[in-house]
Motif scaffolding. Structure first.
Motif, short mmCIF file in Angstrom:
data_model
loop_
_atom_site.label_atom_id
_atom_site.label_comp_id
_atom_site.label_asym_id
_atom_site.label_seq_id
_atom_site.Cartn_x
_atom_site.Cartn_y
_atom_site.Cartn_z
N LYS A 18 -3.67 2.01 3.81
CA LYS A 18 -2.81 1.27 4.73
C LYS A 18 -3.41 -0.08 5.09
N ASN A 19 -4.73 -0.10 5.34
CA ASN A 19 -5.39 -1.37 5.65
C ASN A 19 -5.28 -2.36 4.50
N GLU A 20 -5.39 -1.83 3.27
CA GLU A 20 -5.25 -2.70 2.11
C GLU A 20 -3.83 -3.25 2.02
N GLU A 21 -2.84 -2.40 2.32
CA GLU A 21 -1.45 -2.85 2.30
C GLU A 21 -1.21 -3.93 3.34
N ILE A 22 -1.76 -3.73 4.56
CA ILE A 22 -1.59 -4.71 5.63
C ILE A 22 -2.29 -6.01 5.28
N SER A 23 -3.50 -5.89 4.74
CA SER A 23 -4.25 -7.09 4.34
C SER A 23 -3.48 -7.88 3.28
N ASN A 24 -2.92 -7.14 2.33
CA ASN A 24 -2.13 -7.80 1.30
C ASN A 24 -0.90 -8.48 1.91
N PHE A 25 -0.27 -7.80 2.90
CA PHE A 25 0.90 -8.37 3.58
C PHE A 25 0.52 -9.63 4.34
N ILE A 26 -0.63 -9.61 5.02
CA ILE A 26 -1.09 -10.78 5.77
C ILE A 26 -1.37 -11.94 4.81
#
Length: 493
Positions: A18-26
């Motif tokens: 999830k953190n990787e997904e959020i980081s990618n989104f940011i």
């Protein structure tokens, strides 16, 4: 305690994903902000440039039309001034003659009257007043140079931004991945006759989700597509997925890209295990060349992410259950003596796989097939129960044979320039094809008790391997036809 740790590990993994997904989104949002600033400046500059161009054209047109009016006025002024000057002179001459005639009439002297009258008559006949045209040569009307820009003004007032084509939608259910080709199909929300063509972009990736900002592979571009479908051919599937996006273009501007679609691309990928290669084989990536001096090139940087053991299985990502997952094994010994062999670094323990090998037909000897991990370092391919192969022999007399467990069958077919190898692990089938024509050369039918490894042998020659290939549809079709039927090729097991 153990269950709690396992549960915590799952939670940790979920959070990390999830953190990787959020980081990618940011990162995506930041990239969008940067792109917005850049694109806004660009379209603003384009707008100013277009208006400046319009102003320039209007100024040039104004100057040209003003010049036309000035030239017309000058020309007519000259004509009228000339007529005015000629008329003034004619009037003065006529007035002088009139005065002379009146004086002659009023004179009481009779002598010379006849001659004077004759002279006046002659003067009147030649007077400018009687040769002067009383019709003006130029008109004072300038209405033909008047303008009415009401239509142009309406056109200018109707100026607006270019109509952008609608965003296409890729129809995932209609996309096909087959024979190392991908067919992508899309639709447009509403008909648009002004769409001129489409642009399709694709790139390889090992991530299933939406495109990431930091991808290892660039977008590849296909332009000028006229239909709402396109097939990308000749691909090598050396990643797990491929991402596609498409946008429509009219003759002036391109629309937005569609939502990217990620398609899975099953294929068999491996490298050659240089640690297993005979000392006389020079291994470079997927190419091997005989080296009589016994030298060998080994790129340590390429090997640091893989062990010498063929522990990487394509079944991990596609066709095997977790209980079949291979475990790490210690590195094997290098082949030696007359076993000029090299193995791949990836095992086959489930499913159907396919690869091709191109070889030098002038090689003294060449073999391709599969082997068990237990193949001895002195064992030649096809001469033990741990390997199956097709063997080309150019020593003394040319022959092409299928070999297993020290038994050989001569093959009645021409020697191709490259050979396709098909393995159906679960059915125990190993088939060899002419890679160009897909003609079946030989089939082994057996029951694999252990995982098998692609194996190669060359003596006084060279070969190169092509991986990242799907099982060709013509091969699958032929295998289905042959299933359940006996084959003379199957007796050599």
């Amino acid at each position: 305690m153990g269950d709690q740790k396992e549960s915590l590990r799952k939670i940790t993994h979920t959070l990390a994903v999830k953190n990787e997904e959020i980081s990618n989104f940011i990162c995506s949002l930041k990239q969008n902000l940067d792109n917005l600033e850049t694109n806004s400046n660009r379209v603003q500059e384009d707008l100013e440039s277009e208006f400046n161009s319009l102003h320039t054209i209007l100024d040039e047109m104004k100057e040209s039309m003003l010049t036309r009016i000035k030239q017309e006025r000058a020309s007519r002024t000259y004509e009228l001034q000339s007529q005015l000057s000629a008329g003034t002179k004619a009037l003065e001459s006529s007035e002088e003659l009139l005065e002379l005639a009146n004086q002659t009439l009023c004179s009481s002297q009779t002598d010379g009257f006849t001659q004077a009258a004759k002279d006046i008559k002659d003067s009147v006949t030649m007077a400018p007043a009687f040769r002067l045209s009383l019709k003006t040569k130029a008109s004072d009307n300038m209405s033909h140079l008047m303008v009415d820009f009401s239509q142009e003004r309406e056109m200018l007032q109707a100026l607006k931004f270019l109509p952008v084509p609608a965003t296409p939608e890729i129809q995932v259910s209609e996309c096909q991945v087959c024979d190392n080709s991908v067919t992508v199909t899309w639709t447009i929300p509403e008909p648009d006759s002004k769409i001129d063509h489409y642009i399709l972009e694709y790139r390889r990736t090992n991530h299933e989700g939406p495109p990431r900002i930091r991808e290892d592979y660039p977008w590849m571009v296909v332009e000028g597509i006229r239909q709402m479908e396109h097939t990308v051919t000749g691909l090598r599937f050396d990643t797990r997925y491929m991402t596609f996006r498409v946008r429509a273009c009219n003759k002036a501007v391109a629309g937005d890209f569609s939502e990217p679609v990620t398609l899975e691309t099953h294929a068999f990928n491996f490298k050659l295990d240089s640690g297993s290669a005979h000392q006389n084989l020079k291994v470079e990536d997927l190419s091997v060349e005989w080296d009589s001096s016994g030298g060998k090139v080994q790129d340590i940087r390429k090997e640091k992410n893989r062990t010498n053991s063929p522990m990487h299985s394509p079944a991990r990502s596609a066709l095997m259950s977790p209980k079949r997952a291979p475990t790490a094994r210690p590195g094997r010994d290098r082949f030696t003596a007359e076993s000029y062999t090299v193995l791949a670094d990836t095992m086959i323990d489930a499913g159907q796989q396919y690869w091709e090998v191109r070889f030098d037909k002038e090689s003294k000897a060449f073999a391709v097939g599969v082997a068990l991990r237990s193949l001895g370092r002195f064992d030649q391919l096809g001469k033990s129960s741990a390997s199956w192969c097709i063997h080309l022999n150019n020593w003394l007399q040319q022959s092409l044979t299928a070999k297993h467990n020290n038994k050989a069958r001569t093959l009645d077919c021409s020697i191709p320039g490259s050979i396709g190898v098909y393995v159906n692990y679960d059915e125990g089938i190993l088939s060899f094809y002419n890679a160009k024509t897909k003609q079946l050369m030989h089939t082994f039918k057996t029951k694999f008790q252990q995982p098998v490894i692609p194996a190669f042998m060359v003596w006084n020659g060279s070969f190169s391997v092509v991986t990242g290939l799907q099982v060709p549809s013509v091969v699958q079709s032929g295998q289905r036809k042959n299933s359940g039927t006996s084959s003379s090729n199957a007796s050599l097991t």
